[in-house]
Design a protein around this motif. Structure first.
Motif, short mmCIF file in Angstrom:
data_model
loop_
_atom_site.label_atom_id
_atom_site.label_comp_id
_atom_site.label_asym_id
_atom_site.label_seq_id
_atom_site.Cartn_x
_atom_site.Cartn_y
_atom_site.Cartn_z
N THR A 56 50.68 60.12 68.09
CA THR A 56 49.53 60.64 67.35
C THR A 56 49.40 59.87 66.04
N ILE A 57 48.23 59.32 65.81
CA ILE A 57 47.93 58.63 64.55
C ILE A 57 46.85 59.43 63.85
N ARG A 58 47.15 59.83 62.60
CA ARG A 58 46.21 60.64 61.82
C ARG A 58 45.83 59.91 60.54
N GLY A 59 44.63 60.15 60.09
CA GLY A 59 44.17 59.62 58.82
C GLY A 59 43.34 60.66 58.11
N GLU A 60 43.62 60.81 56.82
CA GLU A 60 42.84 61.77 56.03
C GLU A 60 42.67 61.20 54.63
N LYS A 61 41.43 60.97 54.23
CA LYS A 61 41.14 60.41 52.91
C LYS A 61 41.43 61.45 51.83
N GLN A 62 42.08 60.99 50.78
CA GLN A 62 42.31 61.84 49.62
C GLN A 62 41.02 61.90 48.82
N VAL A 63 40.68 63.08 48.35
CA VAL A 63 39.46 63.25 47.57
C VAL A 63 39.71 62.72 46.17
N GLU B 39 48.37 53.58 52.95
CA GLU B 39 49.55 54.02 53.71
C GLU B 39 49.80 55.52 53.54
N ARG B 40 49.57 56.04 52.34
CA ARG B 40 49.80 57.47 52.08
C ARG B 40 48.82 58.36 52.83
N GLU B 41 47.67 57.84 53.18
CA GLU B 41 46.65 58.63 53.85
C GLU B 41 46.75 58.58 55.37
N LEU B 42 47.73 57.84 55.88
CA LEU B 42 47.93 57.70 57.32
C LEU B 42 49.24 58.35 57.73
N GLY B 43 49.28 58.88 58.94
CA GLY B 43 50.50 59.47 59.48
C GLY B 43 50.65 59.09 60.95
N ILE B 44 51.89 58.79 61.34
CA ILE B 44 52.19 58.43 62.72
C ILE B 44 53.31 59.36 63.19
N GLU B 45 53.09 60.00 64.35
CA GLU B 45 54.08 60.94 64.88
C GLU B 45 54.22 60.73 66.38
N VAL B 46 55.46 60.83 66.87
CA VAL B 46 55.72 60.76 68.30
C VAL B 46 56.38 62.06 68.70
N LYS B 47 55.80 62.71 69.71
CA LYS B 47 56.35 63.97 70.19
C LYS B 47 56.07 64.08 71.68
N GLU B 48 57.15 64.21 72.46
CA GLU B 48 57.04 64.41 73.91
C GLU B 48 56.11 63.39 74.57
N ASN B 49 56.41 62.11 74.38
CA ASN B 49 55.66 61.01 74.99
C ASN B 49 54.20 60.94 74.56
N THR B 50 53.88 61.49 73.40
CA THR B 50 52.54 61.39 72.86
C THR B 50 52.62 60.81 71.46
#
Length: 154
Positions: A72-79, A59-70
């Motif tokens: 965005t789902i991001r994922g970045e593995k922690q080293v 859960e900490r490595e994922l991000g969900i954002e809504v901006k102007e009808n878009t």
């Protein structure tokens, strides 16, 4: 790839410029990104679910954002420190960013991470003022007074 010329439709419609620009974007550049795979499901009349396969992400490595009808789902593995030598790595652990264009009045209701799948719940709620309504047609005898006075002034 086929291209469609929508310019004849521009002159016979009012207020659909945003729709046409979205259609132009869809027919335009394809970024070819296939990672991570996802599903879009209809779960009700005005309810939808986007499911993204994010195996190996917390859960900490994922991000969900809504901006102007878009959305965005991001994922970045922690080293992390390597505890063992990996002989073969078939599980993708690369960063990603996946964007979804949302229609007007679509809201995010929540998100959950379950068995390596990220579920994002969406619902379309059209405001009462935007819903279709019937407009009464009046005749000359029962026309509104304002319309009659406007005609007399002209």
């Amino acid at each position: 790839m086929r291209t469609f010329d929508l310019s004849p439709l521009y002159r016979s419609t009012v207020g659909f410029d945003r729709l046409f620009s979205l259609l132009d974007q869809v027919g335009g550049v394809d970024n070819g990104t296939t990672y991570p795979p996802y599903n879009i499901e209809r779960t009700g009349e005005n309810a939808y679910r986007i499911t993204v396969a994010v195996a190996g992400f917390s859960e900490r490595e994922l991000g969900i954002e809504v901006k102007e009808n878009t959305l965005t789902i991001r994922g970045e593995k922690q080293v992390a420190e390597k505890s063992a030598d990996v002989l073969y790595q078939g599980i993708a652990a690369r960063a990603f960013e996946r964007r979804f264009q949302l229609a007007d009045h679509v809201e995010i209701r929540g998100a959950s991470l379950e068995n390596g799948l990220l579920h994002v719940e969406l619902v379309r709620q059209v405001p009462e003022a935007k819903k279709p309504r019937q407009i009464p047609i009046s005749t000359g005898a029962d026309a509104p007074a304002a319309a009659i006075t406007d005609r007399a002034a002209a």
